[in-house]
Design a protein around this motif. Structure first.
Motif, PDB file in Angstrom:
ATOM      1  N   PRO A 315      -4.482 -24.499  -2.848  1.00  0.00           N
ATOM      2  CA  PRO A 315      -4.466 -23.027  -2.936  1.00  0.00           C
ATOM      3  C   PRO A 315      -4.114 -22.403  -1.588  1.00  0.00           C
ATOM      4  CG  PRO A 315      -6.437 -23.940  -3.968  1.00  0.00           C
ATOM      5  CD  PRO A 315      -5.776 -25.064  -3.254  1.00  0.00           C
ATOM      6  N   ALA A 316      -3.479 -21.233  -1.626  1.00  0.00           N
ATOM      7  CA  ALA A 316      -3.032 -20.584  -0.397  1.00  0.00           C
ATOM      8  C   ALA A 316      -4.182 -20.324   0.561  1.00  0.00           C
ATOM      9  CB  ALA A 316      -2.312 -19.279  -0.746  1.00  0.00           C
ATOM     10  N   ALA A 317      -5.321 -19.879   0.027  1.00  0.00           N
ATOM     11  CA  ALA A 317      -6.467 -19.589   0.905  1.00  0.00           C
ATOM     12  C   ALA A 317      -6.942 -20.857   1.608  1.00  0.00           C
ATOM     13  CB  ALA A 317      -7.596 -18.966   0.089  1.00  0.00           C
ATOM     14  N   ARG A 318      -7.004 -21.945   0.863  1.00  0.00           N
ATOM     15  CA  ARG A 318      -7.448 -23.211   1.460  1.00  0.00           C
ATOM     16  C   ARG A 318      -6.413 -23.715   2.470  1.00  0.00           C
ATOM     17  NH1 ARG A 318     -11.064 -25.821   3.848  1.00  0.00           N
ATOM     18  NH2 ARG A 318     -11.047 -28.084   3.581  1.00  0.00           N
ATOM     19  N   SER A 319      -5.137 -23.547   2.146  1.00  0.00           N
ATOM     20  CA  SER A 319      -4.078 -23.942   3.061  1.00  0.00           C
ATOM     21  C   SER A 319      -4.184 -23.177   4.368  1.00  0.00           C
ATOM     22  CB  SER A 319      -2.711 -23.689   2.405  1.00  0.00           C
ATOM     23  OG  SER A 319      -1.665 -23.993   3.287  1.00  0.00           O
ATOM     24  N   LEU A 320      -4.502 -21.875   4.283  1.00  0.00           N
ATOM     25  CA  LEU A 320      -4.648 -21.052   5.484  1.00  0.00           C
ATOM     26  C   LEU A 320      -5.825 -21.531   6.336  1.00  0.00           C
ATOM     27  CD1 LEU A 320      -3.618 -18.595   7.027  1.00  0.00           C
ATOM     28  CD2 LEU A 320      -5.154 -17.170   5.658  1.00  0.00           C
ATOM     29  N   GLN A 321      -6.929 -21.899   5.679  1.00  0.00           N
ATOM     30  CA  GLN A 321      -8.098 -22.417   6.409  1.00  0.00           C
ATOM     31  C   GLN A 321      -7.744 -23.709   7.145  1.00  0.00           C
ATOM     32  OE1 GLN A 321     -11.060 -22.861   3.361  1.00  0.00           O
ATOM     33  NE2 GLN A 321     -11.675 -20.699   3.401  1.00  0.00           N
ATOM     34  N   LEU A 341       9.674 -27.386  11.895  1.00  0.00           N
ATOM     35  CA  LEU A 341      10.026 -26.881  10.568  1.00  0.00           C
ATOM     36  C   LEU A 341       8.831 -26.923   9.623  1.00  0.00           C
ATOM     37  CD1 LEU A 341      13.590 -28.360   9.966  1.00  0.00           C
ATOM     38  CD2 LEU A 341      12.973 -25.970  10.323  1.00  0.00           C
ATOM     39  N   ARG A 342       8.068 -28.001   9.680  1.00  0.00           N
ATOM     40  CA  ARG A 342       6.919 -28.115   8.786  1.00  0.00           C
ATOM     41  C   ARG A 342       5.859 -27.071   9.088  1.00  0.00           C
ATOM     42  NH1 ARG A 342       4.214 -28.240   5.240  1.00  0.00           N
ATOM     43  NH2 ARG A 342       6.155 -27.517   4.408  1.00  0.00           N
ATOM     44  N   MET A 343       5.590 -26.850  10.396  1.00  0.00           N
ATOM     45  CA  MET A 343       4.567 -25.882  10.755  1.00  0.00           C
ATOM     46  C   MET A 343       5.001 -24.466  10.391  1.00  0.00           C
ATOM     47  SD  MET A 343       2.102 -27.712  11.798  1.00  0.00           S
ATOM     48  CE  MET A 343       1.019 -26.426  12.405  1.00  0.00           C
ATOM     49  N   VAL A 344       6.281 -24.163  10.605  1.00  0.00           N
ATOM     50  CA  VAL A 344       6.775 -22.825  10.251  1.00  0.00           C
ATOM     51  C   VAL A 344       6.728 -22.636   8.735  1.00  0.00           C
ATOM     52  CG1 VAL A 344       8.845 -21.377  10.175  1.00  0.00           C
ATOM     53  CG2 VAL A 344       8.186 -22.503  12.309  1.00  0.00           C
ATOM     54  N   THR A 345       7.169 -23.637   7.987  1.00  0.00           N
ATOM     55  CA  THR A 345       7.132 -23.539   6.523  1.00  0.00           C
ATOM     56  C   THR A 345       5.703 -23.397   6.024  1.00  0.00           C
ATOM     57  OG1 THR A 345       9.082 -24.975   6.439  1.00  0.00           O
ATOM     58  CG2 THR A 345       7.890 -24.646   4.393  1.00  0.00           C
ATOM     59  N   TRP A 346       4.796 -24.173   6.620  1.00  0.00           N
ATOM     60  CA  TRP A 346       3.381 -24.088   6.241  1.00  0.00           C
ATOM     61  C   TRP A 346       2.864 -22.665   6.460  1.00  0.00           C
ATOM     62  CZ3 TRP A 346      -0.918 -27.494   8.933  1.00  0.00           C
ATOM     63  CH2 TRP A 346      -2.127 -27.341   8.255  1.00  0.00           C
ATOM     64  N   SER A 347       3.215 -22.091   7.603  1.00  0.00           N
ATOM     65  CA  SER A 347       2.764 -20.736   7.913  1.00  0.00           C
ATOM     66  C   SER A 347       3.316 -19.733   6.900  1.00  0.00           C
ATOM     67  CB  SER A 347       3.204 -20.350   9.327  1.00  0.00           C
ATOM     68  OG  SER A 347       2.654 -21.236  10.278  1.00  0.00           O
ATOM     69  N   LEU A 348       4.589 -19.852   6.580  1.00  0.00           N
ATOM     70  CA  LEU A 348       5.177 -18.930   5.608  1.00  0.00           C
ATOM     71  C   LEU A 348       4.539 -19.093   4.237  1.00  0.00           C
ATOM     72  CD1 LEU A 348       8.970 -19.165   6.556  1.00  0.00           C
ATOM     73  CD2 LEU A 348       7.373 -17.323   7.100  1.00  0.00           C
ATOM     74  N   ASP A 349       4.241 -20.343   3.862  1.00  0.00           N
ATOM     75  CA  ASP A 349       3.658 -20.609   2.544  1.00  0.00           C
ATOM     76  C   ASP A 349       2.292 -19.945   2.383  1.00  0.00           C
ATOM     77  OD1 ASP A 349       5.830 -22.060   1.721  1.00  0.00           O
ATOM     78  OD2 ASP A 349       4.946 -24.019   2.164  1.00  0.00           O
ATOM     79  N   CYS A 350       1.511 -19.955   3.461  1.00  0.00           N
ATOM     80  CA  CYS A 350       0.149 -19.413   3.345  1.00  0.00           C
ATOM     81  C   CYS A 350       0.033 -18.004   3.916  1.00  0.00           C
ATOM     82  CB  CYS A 350      -0.868 -20.344   4.001  1.00  0.00           C
ATOM     83  SG  CYS A 350      -0.649 -20.587   5.769  1.00  0.00           S
ATOM     84  N   GLY A 351       1.181 -17.381   4.261  1.00  0.00           N
ATOM     85  CA  GLY A 351       1.169 -15.990   4.699  1.00  0.00           C
ATOM     86  C   GLY A 351       0.700 -15.774   6.113  1.00  0.00           C
ATOM     87  N   SER A 352       0.727 -16.791   6.934  1.00  0.00           N
ATOM     88  CA  SER A 352       0.293 -16.655   8.326  1.00  0.00           C
ATOM     89  C   SER A 352       1.469 -16.197   9.181  1.00  0.00           C
ATOM     90  CB  SER A 352      -0.238 -17.994   8.840  1.00  0.00           C
ATOM     91  OG  SER A 352      -0.673 -17.882  10.178  1.00  0.00           O
ATOM     92  N   PRO A 353       1.264 -15.272  10.114  1.00  0.00           N
ATOM     93  CA  PRO A 353       2.378 -14.772  10.933  1.00  0.00           C
ATOM     94  C   PRO A 353       2.926 -15.838  11.876  1.00  0.00           C
ATOM     95  CG  PRO A 353       0.286 -13.911  11.736  1.00  0.00           C
ATOM     96  CD  PRO A 353      -0.011 -14.620  10.457  1.00  0.00           C
ATOM     97  N   VAL A 354       4.239 -15.781  12.112  1.00  0.00           N
ATOM     98  CA  VAL A 354       4.910 -16.699  13.030  1.00  0.00           C
ATOM     99  C   VAL A 354       5.743 -15.854  13.995  1.00  0.00           C
ATOM    100  CG1 VAL A 354       6.489 -18.660  13.250  1.00  0.00           C
ATOM    101  CG2 VAL A 354       5.063 -18.433  11.211  1.00  0.00           C
ATOM    102  N   PRO A 355       5.687 -16.139  15.287  1.00  0.00           N
ATOM    103  CA  PRO A 355       6.513 -15.368  16.231  1.00  0.00           C
ATOM    104  C   PRO A 355       7.994 -15.460  15.865  1.00  0.00           C
ATOM    105  CG  PRO A 355       4.901 -16.697  17.406  1.00  0.00           C
ATOM    106  CD  PRO A 355       4.835 -17.108  15.975  1.00  0.00           C
ATOM    107  N   ASP A 356       8.711 -14.351  16.016  1.00  0.00           N
ATOM    108  CA  ASP A 356      10.117 -14.317  15.624  1.00  0.00           C
ATOM    109  C   ASP A 356      10.969 -15.330  16.385  1.00  0.00           C
ATOM    110  OD1 ASP A 356       9.742 -12.462  13.693  1.00  0.00           O
ATOM    111  OD2 ASP A 356      10.706 -10.785  14.709  1.00  0.00           O
ATOM    112  N   GLN A 357      10.665 -15.570  17.646  1.00  0.00           N
ATOM    113  CA  GLN A 357      11.435 -16.553  18.416  1.00  0.00           C
ATOM    114  C   GLN A 357      11.276 -17.947  17.821  1.00  0.00           C
ATOM    115  OE1 GLN A 357      13.627 -16.448  20.702  1.00  0.00           O
ATOM    116  NE2 GLN A 357      13.522 -14.388  21.589  1.00  0.00           N
ATOM    117  N   GLN A 358      10.055 -18.245  17.378  1.00  0.00           N
ATOM    118  CA  GLN A 358       9.826 -19.546  16.750  1.00  0.00           C
ATOM    119  C   GLN A 358      10.511 -19.625  15.395  1.00  0.00           C
ATOM    120  OE1 GLN A 358       5.818 -21.315  15.309  1.00  0.00           O
ATOM    121  NE2 GLN A 358       5.904 -21.752  17.502  1.00  0.00           N
TER     122      GLN A 358
END
Length: 891
Positions: A315-321, A341-358
């Motif tokens: 679940p997205a909430a658990r993924s975010l935790q 790529l994996r960390m950025v995709t993970w962040s997008l999947d669970c709605g966590s912000p990612v710096p634009d440069q990254q």
């Protein structure tokens, strides 16, 4: 063609198992393999293959019954009273009675046990006793962990059992399974996709193929199966397979598995800190994950496709935790493309912000790795205004990768020369002219683009005087590269030769001071192309290989520089006739996940088809080129479709395949024959020759002769030789003198063999033609060698030179064999004695000089068992003892 069911046993283990269980000294056979490798199916096949004079008693292990004494034997214990059900003696007596009823002769019953690792201790002990007593034999399948129960495993230690370990499919086996499942030719990059996603697991591979068929991304075109789009959302069938595996692991192990799936490659030490060492070890033992051999090991899933399913199940909430816990203890490894790529995709999947440069860096990586959908997704998430032009360049490259050149152009054209700084000004400056070429725009517009870029550089330099020198140098250099690209596409080698020295000199100086080698690699590869065209392909190949050595593209570059350099290197090697070197280069890049699936998915077929045509192996050429054409219809970044279609048309026409030739003619005629001039001229030559073969009206030869004249005017000796060689193959000898002159002037074994052939035709002697045939065979130009030997044979026969005729006849036979025109009768195979794996191990050690005791210690068996194995081996091999082992060492 193999059937899908036969591919549970790609290594031929079925025969080995069936043979082993029939041997007198073998009491048990164990088949060990992870879930999905086919152990249970193989066991069922063994049951059906067992000799008619033996009876089968099936037993099914079950985790639900592993704690119930004799639970798996319940189907045979109906006669046992409730009071006696736990009595070993009563159970043994009942099972013995069941065996007696089924026995044809003593020891003729085979207990076939599926999932023996799930047997309860009591059942395992009883079965071992039955085997030791000689009442029955055992064939059992087992997972590696927890493994074969100890009582049964003791049979193997005693030398009374054989063990066969199932392994994942190799890449060729994976391809053949895809062919068997789909019932037709499968594009190599498509089978590679299924093989890598399944990690060679036959069960998963079958599920993935069925899933792709249902979602209509796996389609058949002109007899070739290929993937036409991104993978679908995983089906419930695959989810159920994964859930079944998860149901057998502890909660901690499942937590660790989720972490690895979400963060792979994940730091082993970090996962162990967040969950536990024991959970990680359990996953490793059960082969759910694998650890790298680095100083700081990382963990990743054994089966990539499991990751997609697991990430979807969290679940997205658990993924975010989990992400927060993970990120709090580590820094994202931005130098590791996969990790970023994996960390950025993970962040997008669970709605966590990612710096634009990254995000931008990840988007660049994704488009270069041909993960086009991911690149588009990441680029669309970038919000900072100053980064929008860069994001659009990434988006354009992703569309270019997918063959959507109009979409790429719509993004690149407005931004060309519109940048507010040097980085923005240069970001799409090479991709834009490449997109123009793909769309068939007039090449003159590229010259205009070069001038526009110089003008934009001057304007920017005026706005930022302190950086003016650097801006002017960089934009001038990039404009020169655009012009070189234009000359490459137009074949203006004279103009190219004027521009190249300055670019090479400046790029070499810049590389020495800044360690930036992009312009140098680009210029060296174009110089290699120019050398190739004027008849110096071997020299060009050396330059191109040097360009590859200088190839260090920047992470923020969207132009496909590695592929641009590689195609010119391969062209030079192919043009020189160094087939083995070309094959090695193709194999090297075809094994790369990125190039195999994308940029060179069809390019490898083009290279191999070119080699086959030069060799005169038209059947092989057509077989290789047709799948390549279908791949190039989907993605053709290097503009090779025209060359592939023309070569396939020529190969079909050479074999008289009129319907196929007509279809391929239409393919060639309906596309822009764009791309590198070397390739387009070769394509037109093959097409003209193919039309001449079909019509025989002389117009094809006339066009080829005009092409040769045009090449001669520009000094493009390689292209002139290509046209003249095709004319000669069509029977036209009007330019034989010029053919000999040009061939002698072109570098490489192919051209030099042609020169010898042309000279021999002029001399008209049997010996000259025989020697030319020999040189052509050495250059692997088999069809021409065949023509030379045939002419020599005729001349030797007329001169009554019977020795010469015999030699020519032998050369001609060798050519026909190489071309597949004759079949040599294979000698009758000499049957080899069948040794079990254990017998083979014993005999090998004995041949090495080890004593019986040393063999026993090394194999963990008794000396008496060794003596028994040796006695049986001597009998099977027909020898008297150790002193004769050297006679059969090869067995």
């Amino acid at each position: 063609m193999p059937t899908p069911d036969s591919w549970v046993d790609p290594g031929g283990i079925l025969v080995d198992v069936s043979t082993a269980i029939m041997l007198q000294g073998c009491r048990a056979v164990f088949i060990v393999g992870d879930t999905g490798l086919g152990a249970s199916t193989l066991l069922a096949q063994v049951s059906s293959e067992i000799s008619p004079d033996m009876s089968v008693m099936p037993i099914h292990g079950s985790p639900a019954l592993s704690g119930v004494p004799y639970g798996v034997l319940a189907p045979y214990l109906s006669a046992v009273s409730v009071e006696d059900i736990t009595s070993p003696v009563a159970v043994l007596r009942t099972i013995w009675a069941q065996i007696e009823q089924r026995s044809v002769h003593p020891g003729s019953v085979v207990l076939v046990i599926d999932d023996a690792h799930a047997l309860d201790d009591a059942s395992a002990t009883l079965i071992a006793e039955l085997v030791h007593a000689g009442w029955a034999k055992v064939v059992a399948s087992s997972k590696p962990h927890p493994g074969i129960p100890a009582p049964l495993l003791q049979l193997w230690h005693d030398g009374a059992a054989e063990r066969f370990d199932l392994t994942p499919l190799t890449r060729p086996q994976g391809h053949e399974l895809c062919v068997a499942l789909l019932g037709g030719e499968v594009l190599s990059s498509t089978s590679w996709h299924f093989w890598t996603e399944s990690a060679g697991n036959p069960l998963l591979l079958k599920v993935l193929v069925r899933e792709a068929q249902r979602s209509v991304i796996l389609v058949e075109r002109h007899g070739v199966w290929l993937i036409t789009g991104p993978p679908p959302q995983r089906s419930m069938e695959l989810v159920d397979v994964v859930r079944l595996q998860l149901s057998r692991m502890s909660a901690a192990s499942r937590e660790a598995l989720n972490l690895v799936a979400l963060a792979e490659p994940a730091s082993r030490s970090l996962v162990e800190q967040l969950v536990s060492v024991y959970a990680v070890q359990e996953l490793l033992d059960h082969r759910f994950i694998a650890a790298s051999a680095e100083l700081r090991p990382t963990l990743r899933l054994q089966n990539p496709v499991y990751g997609e399913v697991l990430r979807r199940m969290v679940p997205a909430a658990r993924s975010l935790q989990l992400r927060q816990r993970f990120i709090d203890r580590m820094d994202v490894q931005t130098d590791n493309a996969e990790a970023l790529l994996r960390m950025v995709t993970w962040s997008l999947d669970c709605g966590s912000p990612v710096p634009d440069q990254q995000l931008l860096r990840a988007a660049f990586l994704a488009c270069k790795l041909f993960q086009n959908q991911l690149a588009l997704r990441i680029a669309s998430a970038i919000r900072e205004p100053d980064l929008q032009m860069m994001a659009r360049a990434v988006t354009a490259r992703s569309h270019f990768n997918s063959g959507h050149y109009d979409r790429a152009a719509a993004l690149l054209e407005p931004d060309f020369t519109a940048g507010s700084d040097l980085t923005q000004l240069l970001i799409g400056s090479l991709l834009w002219p490449a997109t123009r070429a793909a769309l068939g725009h007039p090449l003159e517009r590229m010259a205009q683009d070069a001038e526009l870029l110089r003008s934009a550089g001057r304007q920017l330099a005026q706005q930022t005087p302190k950086d003016a020198a650097g801006i002017l140098a960089a934009t001038q250099e990039r404009a020169s590269l655009i012009e070189l690209m234009m000359f490459s596409l137009s074949g203006n080698y004279a103009a190219m030769e004027e521009v190249l020295p300055g670019v090479l000199e400046r790029s070499a100086a810049a590389a020495a001071s800044t360690h930036c080698n992009r312009s140098q690699a680009f210029a060296l590869s174009v110089a290699a192309e120019q050398l190739c065209a004027i008849g110096k392909p071997a020299s060009g190949a050396k330059l191109a290989l040097d360009a590859i050595a200088h190839l260090h593209p920047r992470p923020d570059e969207v132009f496909f520089l590695p592929e641009f350099v590689l195609i010119r290197c391969l062209s030079a090697i192919l043009s020189s006739g160094e087939w083995e070197t070309a094959q090695r280069l193709v194999d090297r890049y075809a094994s790369s996940p990125v190039l195999a699936l994308a940029s060179f998915g069809g390019g490898t077929h083009v290279a191999l088809g070119f080699i086959a045509i030069r060799q005169g192996k038209m059947t092989d050429a057509l077989r290789v080129l047709l799948p390549g054409l279908e791949a190039l219809r989907i993605s053709d970044p290097q503009q090779l479709f025209g060359l592939a279609a023309a070569m396939a048309f020529y190969a079909a026409a050479s074999q008289g395949l009129l319907e196929e030739a007509q279809r391929l003619s239409t393919d060639y005629s309906e596309v822009h024959n764009v791309g590198m001039y070397l390739a387009t001229v070769h394509a037109q030559g093959f097409f003209d020759a193919g039309e001449e073969l079909l019509v025989r009206d002389g117009r094809g030869i006339a066009r080829l002769l005009r092409s040769a004249d045009s090449a001669a005017e520009t000094g493009a000796k390689l292209l002139e030789l290509h046209a003249l060689q095709l004319c000669l193959s069509l029977g036209d000898t009007t330019r034989l003198d010029r053919f000999c002159e040009v061939a002698a002037a072109v570098e490489g074994p192919w051209a030099q063999a042609l020169a010898a052939y042309g000279t021999a035709l002029r001399q008209g002697t049997g010996q000259a033609l025989f020697d030319a045939g020999t040189q052509l065979m050495e250059a692997d130009a088999v069809q021409l060698a065949s023509s030379a030997y045939a002419a020599a044979l005729d001349l030797f026969g007329r001169a009554k030179d019977w020795d010469g005729a015999a030699a020519a006849r032998g050369g001609l036979a060798a050519c026909h064999s190489a071309l597949g025109l004759v079949r040599q009768a294979a000698p009758a195979p000499v049957p080899k004695p069948v040794l079990t794996q254990r017998e083979h191990a014993v005999i090998v050690l004995a041949a090495e000089g080890l004593t019986d005791r040393q063999i026993a210690d090394q194999l963990h068996i008794s000396v008496r068992t060794v003596e028994g194995h040796l006695y049986r081996c001597y009998s099977k091999l027909g020898i008297g003892g150790r002193d004769e082992l050297d006679k059969v060492a090869s067995l």
